[in-house]
Design an enzyme around this catalytic site. Structure first.
Site, short mmCIF file in Angstrom:
data_model
loop_
_atom_site.label_atom_id
_atom_site.label_comp_id
_atom_site.label_asym_id
_atom_site.label_seq_id
_atom_site.Cartn_x
_atom_site.Cartn_y
_atom_site.Cartn_z
N ALA A 90 -49.05 -66.05 104.59
CA ALA A 90 -49.18 -64.70 104.02
C ALA A 90 -50.45 -64.63 103.17
O ALA A 90 -50.92 -65.66 102.68
CB ALA A 90 -47.97 -64.40 103.14
N GLY A 148 -46.18 -68.49 106.17
CA GLY A 148 -45.96 -67.45 107.17
C GLY A 148 -46.61 -67.79 108.50
O GLY A 148 -46.14 -67.34 109.55
N GLU A 176 -44.42 -72.78 100.58
CA GLU A 176 -44.03 -71.68 99.70
C GLU A 176 -43.50 -72.16 98.36
O GLU A 176 -43.77 -71.55 97.32
CB GLU A 176 -42.96 -70.80 100.37
CG GLU A 176 -43.51 -69.87 101.46
CD GLU A 176 -43.60 -70.51 102.83
OE1 GLU A 176 -43.60 -71.75 102.92
OE2 GLU A 176 -43.68 -69.76 103.83
N GLU A 222 -44.19 -69.89 110.16
CA GLU A 222 -43.07 -69.03 110.58
C GLU A 222 -43.44 -68.23 111.83
O GLU A 222 -42.61 -68.00 112.71
CB GLU A 222 -42.66 -68.11 109.42
CG GLU A 222 -41.99 -68.91 108.29
CD GLU A 222 -41.76 -68.08 107.04
OE1 GLU A 222 -42.74 -67.47 106.56
OE2 GLU A 222 -40.63 -68.06 106.53
C1 LIG Z 1 -39.72 -58.90 96.66
C2 LIG Z 1 -39.37 -59.49 97.95
C3 LIG Z 1 -40.56 -59.72 98.82
C4 LIG Z 1 -40.06 -60.14 100.16
C5 LIG Z 1 -41.17 -60.50 101.07
C6 LIG Z 1 -40.56 -61.20 102.22
C7 LIG Z 1 -41.49 -61.42 103.33
C8 LIG Z 1 -42.24 -62.66 103.14
C9 LIG Z 1 -43.05 -62.87 104.32
C10 LIG Z 1 -43.86 -63.85 104.43
C11 LIG Z 1 -44.07 -64.80 103.40
C12 LIG Z 1 -44.83 -65.86 103.63
C13 LIG Z 1 -45.09 -66.79 102.54
C14 LIG Z 1 -46.42 -67.46 102.67
O1 LIG Z 1 -46.98 -67.61 103.71
S1 LIG Z 1 -47.09 -67.97 101.23
C15 LIG Z 1 -48.60 -68.71 101.73
C16 LIG Z 1 -48.37 -70.05 102.30
N1 LIG Z 1 -49.62 -70.67 102.56
C17 LIG Z 1 -50.19 -71.50 101.73
O2 LIG Z 1 -49.66 -71.83 100.70
C18 LIG Z 1 -51.53 -72.00 102.12
C19 LIG Z 1 -52.49 -71.83 101.00
N2 LIG Z 1 -53.81 -72.30 101.36
C20 LIG Z 1 -54.13 -73.59 101.39
O3 LIG Z 1 -53.34 -74.48 101.18
C21 LIG Z 1 -55.56 -73.90 101.71
O4 LIG Z 1 -56.32 -72.80 101.40
C22 LIG Z 1 -55.81 -74.30 103.17
C23 LIG Z 1 -55.27 -73.26 104.13
C24 LIG Z 1 -55.16 -75.66 103.45
C25 LIG Z 1 -57.33 -74.42 103.36
O5 LIG Z 1 -57.86 -75.30 102.40
P1 LIG Z 1 -59.45 -75.37 102.13
O6 LIG Z 1 -60.16 -75.47 103.39
O7 LIG Z 1 -59.65 -76.43 101.10
O8 LIG Z 1 -59.84 -73.96 101.55
P2 LIG Z 1 -59.47 -73.29 100.15
O9 LIG Z 1 -58.15 -73.74 99.69
O10 LIG Z 1 -60.61 -73.45 99.22
O11 LIG Z 1 -59.32 -71.77 100.58
C26 LIG Z 1 -60.44 -71.02 101.03
C27 LIG Z 1 -60.31 -69.60 100.55
O12 LIG Z 1 -59.18 -69.02 101.16
C28 LIG Z 1 -58.28 -68.51 100.18
N3 LIG Z 1 -56.92 -68.68 100.69
C29 LIG Z 1 -56.38 -69.75 101.25
N4 LIG Z 1 -55.15 -69.52 101.66
C30 LIG Z 1 -54.89 -68.24 101.34
C31 LIG Z 1 -53.76 -67.39 101.53
N5 LIG Z 1 -52.65 -67.81 102.13
N6 LIG Z 1 -53.85 -66.14 101.07
C32 LIG Z 1 -54.97 -65.67 100.49
N7 LIG Z 1 -56.08 -66.42 100.30
C33 LIG Z 1 -56.03 -67.69 100.73
C34 LIG Z 1 -58.54 -69.35 98.96
O13 LIG Z 1 -58.15 -68.69 97.80
C35 LIG Z 1 -60.04 -69.52 99.04
O14 LIG Z 1 -60.60 -68.32 98.58
P3 LIG Z 1 -61.97 -68.29 97.80
O15 LIG Z 1 -63.00 -68.78 98.75
O16 LIG Z 1 -62.14 -66.89 97.38
O17 LIG Z 1 -61.79 -69.23 96.65
#
Ligand SMILES: CCCCCCCC/C=C\C=C\CC(=O)SCCNC(=O)CCNC(=O)[C@H](O)C(C)(C)COP(=O)(O)OP(=O)(O)OC[C@H]1O[C@@H](n2cnc3c(N)ncnc32)[C@H](O)[C@@H]1OP(=O)(O)O
Length: 719
Positions: free
Chosen positions: A61, A100, A123, A103
């Protein structure tokens, strides 16, 4: 946000296109829904492949969207439609499939992963649970024990492990997308019902209750006060005991609770703060994205004490050749054996071979002529460090970077004795240096942008979370620690016990309270620093006036504890007693109780009952108050940097977000009011006086922490 194309005449290829991680933002969800509708309704299309652009399937997400109201199509119906579709859908997983994104892969009928891909449901590390069906589908696919472990830890797994667990159907070294297209073509016409994970029955172990109970105990112990892992366990229980639709309802209820708890916001703040911290700036305008780091192939570490040894290991295990220097043969030999043992254990744990061939040990600084970078880690003594830097200046080639691991001495004073002050910076590791993730990169006023870029990038290469800080006594972390420690000992004087203070801090979420932690770190270190700063020792007249030093309130109890040879765990006695030296099981010591009572009666202090609330407020508000002063002084660029330092260097509980985020959640007005109250009660403690920045922020309506930077006007920004 998603590209749609027809390949091999009958396969719809849907490519997520939302760099950098193809997060499932509202436009992406919308594009997936539309593309699926198109593929399912087009008679030419017999199968579908979903992949991600730039070799990354999907990072989950879009976490930024969690801060506002949900916009665009919700994810769950989009995923349900994919699973229910009558044409086979294959996920082509390259790079990452997380949260997500994982998922999304789980609702596809088949999953093909590249051998280097990583999958996981992280998550829980964001204070939530997999709430797009992940907590219900994964247990159905791989069983309760394995799913429980993955969901409660958020661990990323390799493609090979995913294959073993039955999460993916095939692992390939070739282009996963092309393989998935071939696979999709072969799947056409095969029945899909057994491929719909939501339709599977969860394999339920006979000892389900015991299993879930054990998991609950484990997460309670590991993450004190954190709600998300407990909610994950409840969701998995639902997967084991309820039909899919009811389990989904339970998953959603648990998610709503977590979302409204405040902990999720703290965890998500930590995620972005960690990434923000890497974006350093210098007053010259040089910053992370316009300064080129040098490549470091060889380094030297001077001093093989605890810190030096950890630094050598950190460097060698990322392939940098290291010359380790000691001043005496015996120390060198001892250091060599320790480093080799550490590297071997580390390599065994990681399943790789130890890089011992990268190590050289010497007694002579002359051997450092050709290294790219030196990290000095000798005893914390300015005169000694200056001698080392003068010597290095003569020996090393003029382009060698000279760094110091000092934990608080003046980096610029060291730069001043060299012939290259622009190539000098601090690299402050935390003990044990090969384990602790934090690195404070200390920017002296003369450090060049290339020097800072190199130190930051080397930190990243070593797997550290590096934060650029200004050059002031104690830098950021240790500067803030002093008033925190002072409050803890003042509370002892006033009537609290080490056990009571520790318990309050542990209930707040710290793994260890301040006294337990001090016993682990060793009490002699702080004692030596206090002696060197003239706060204690034979030359100090401790009775005139008592309990005051250098014009301020001073608590001599820690000195009295050290004078009895009680240096913590290593001597078997400290703030607590231990069965023997080196033991970790801390027990309250009647001798300490006695010492405190005698002390209070000697100084006529009437002990009072102190509440846990007062302990938390005095220790943590004063910590943040110093953080505000650091921001005012320009020694940290933003509150996120301070929080990252405390999260990774001082084990501040992540579900509280760090000291600055924590006070922002308490409410700045309340924090100001309490500090004013405590300062009135203790006017001889200047650290309790609310900082100008805190007052200013309150006057401006207490903006959220992410906006504080706009209110910080430093005359002398050091960053
Ligand atoms: C009230 C009730 C609500 C009910 C809602 C129900 C429905 C729910 C539906 C879905 C829910 C889903 C839950 C999720 O998916 S939560 C997200 C899970 N994912 C993660 O935790 C992954 C997070 N990211 C990482 O671990 C890393 O970024 C990785 C993908 C491994 C890449 O690593 P790396 O290459 O080292 O790069 P960076 O970490 O530096 O990231 C680069 C830039 O990208 C931004 N980033 C990364 N992931 C996300 C993301 N998921 N969302 C938004 N942005 C993301 C990161 O901030 C960096 O940004 P910037 O360059 O500006 O610093």
């Amino acid at each position: 946000m998603a590209r749609y194309e027809l390949v091999k005449r009958s396969v719809a290829l849907i490519t997520l296109t939302n760099p950098p991680v193809n997060a499932l933002s509202s436009p992406v969800r919308h594009a997936i829904a539309k593309s699926m509708e198109r593929a399912l309704s087009d008679p030419k299309v017999t199968a579908v492949v979903i992949c991600g652009e730039n070799g990354r399937f999907c990072g989950g997400a879009d976490i930024r969207e969690f801060a506002g109201p949900l916009r665009g199509p919700p994810l769950i119906p989009v995923l349900d439609a994919i699973e229910a579709g009558r044409k086979p859908v294959v996920a082509a997983i390259e790079g990452v499939a997380l949260g997500g994104g994982f998922e999304l892969a789980l609702v596809c009928h088949y999953r093909i992963a590249h051998s280097k891909a990583r999958l996981g449901l992280p998550e829980v590390t964001l204070g939530i649970l997999p709430a797009a069906g992940g907590s219900q589908r994964l247990p159905r696919l791989i069983g309760i024990p394995a799913a429980l472990e993955l969901i409660t830890t958020g661990r990323h797994i390799s493609a090979q492990e995913a294959l073993k667990l039955g999460i993916v159907d095939q692992v390939t070294d070739q282009n996963a997308c092309e393989m998935a297209v071939e696979f999709a073509l072969k799947s056409v016409g095969k029945p899909l019902s057994s491929r719909r994970v939501s339709m599977l029955t969860t394999p339920c172990p006979p000892d389900l209750d015991a299993l879930l109970e054990a998991a609950t105990m484990q997460v309670k112990k590991k993450a004190r006060g954190v709600m998300a892992p407990l909610a994950c366990i409840q969701a998995v229980r639902a997967a084991a005991t309820m039909p899919f639709s009811k389990g989904m309802k339970r998953e959603s209820e648990l998610m709503t609770t977590l979302f409204n708890s405040g902990q999720a916001q703290a965890f998500q703040y930590c995620f972005f703060a960690q990434r923000t911290a890497g974006k350093w700036t210098l007053p010259s305008g040089a910053q992370w994205n316009n300064s080129k780091p040098r490549e470091i192939r060889s380094a030297a570490v001077i001093g093989l004490g605890t810190m030096g040894r950890g630094i050598v290991v950190s460097l060698a295990r990322v392939g940098i050749s290291v010359i380790a220097v000691e001043s005496e043969k015996k120390l060198l030999e001892n250091g060599r054996q320790m480093v080799i043992g550490m590297l071997e254990r580390d390599a065994k744990r990681r399943g790789v071979s130890a890089s011992l061939n990268l190590l050289n040990f010497t007694l002579s600084l002359q051997d450092l002529k050709d290294v790219d970078l030196v990290i000095e880690a000798v005893f914390e003594d300015m005169a000694l460090k200056k001698r080392v830097f003068q010597e290095l200046s003569k020996v090393c080639r003029p382009t060698t970077l000279l760094c110091t691991n000092t934990s608080g001495l003046d980096v610029d004073a060291l730069a001043g004795v060299t012939n290259r002050p622009h190539l000098v910076a601090g690299m402050h590791f935390f003990s044990p240096a090969h384990v602790m993730k934090l690195l404070e990169v200390v920017c002296g006023p003369r450090s060049s942008s290339e020097t800072i870029a190199t130190a930051m990038s080397l930190g990243k290469k070593m797997g550290k979370v590096s934060v650029a800080v200004g050059n002031c006594p104690g830098f950021v972390g240790n500067r803030m620690l002093k008033p925190y420690l002072d409050q803890a000992t003042f509370l002892l004087e006033e009537g609290a016990t080490p056990e009571q203070i520790d318990k309050a801090l542990e209930d707040f979420g710290f793994a260890m309270g301040v006294f337990r932690m001090s016993d682990l770190a060793g009490l002699d270190v702080g004692w030596r620093v206090r002696k060197e700063s003239g706060l204690t020792g034979p030359d100090v007249d401790s009775k005139n006036p008592p309990r005051r030093r250098q014009g301020h309130r001073y608590c001599p109890i820690p000195d009295m504890v050290c004078e009895q040879g009680r240096f913590g765990q290593k001597t078997g006695r400290g703030w607590y007693m231990y069965d023997k030296p080196g033991d970790t099981n801390a027990k309250p010591d009647p001798l300490i109780q006695n010492l405190l009572e005698t002390y209070r009666s000697r100084y006529g202090i009437q002990p009072r009952n102190i509440s846990d609330q007062e302990i938390i407020e005095r220790c943590l508000f004063v910590l943040a108050n110093e953080g505000f002063r650091i921001l005012e002084d320009g020694m940290a660029a933003r509150p996120e940097d301070i929080d990252v330092i405390y999260l990774f260097g001082y084990a501040f509980p992540r579900h509280r977000g760090g000291p600055m985020f924590y006070v922002s959640m308490v409410g700045l007005e309340r924090v100001l009011e309490r500090l004013e109250y405590y300062h009135q009660a203790h006017p001889d403690v200047p650290h309790l006086e609310p900082s100008a920045l805190l007052k200013k922020l309150v006057a401006c309506g207490s903006p959220p922490v992410q906006k504080w930077r706009e209110y910080i006007k430093t005359m002398h920004s050091h960053l």
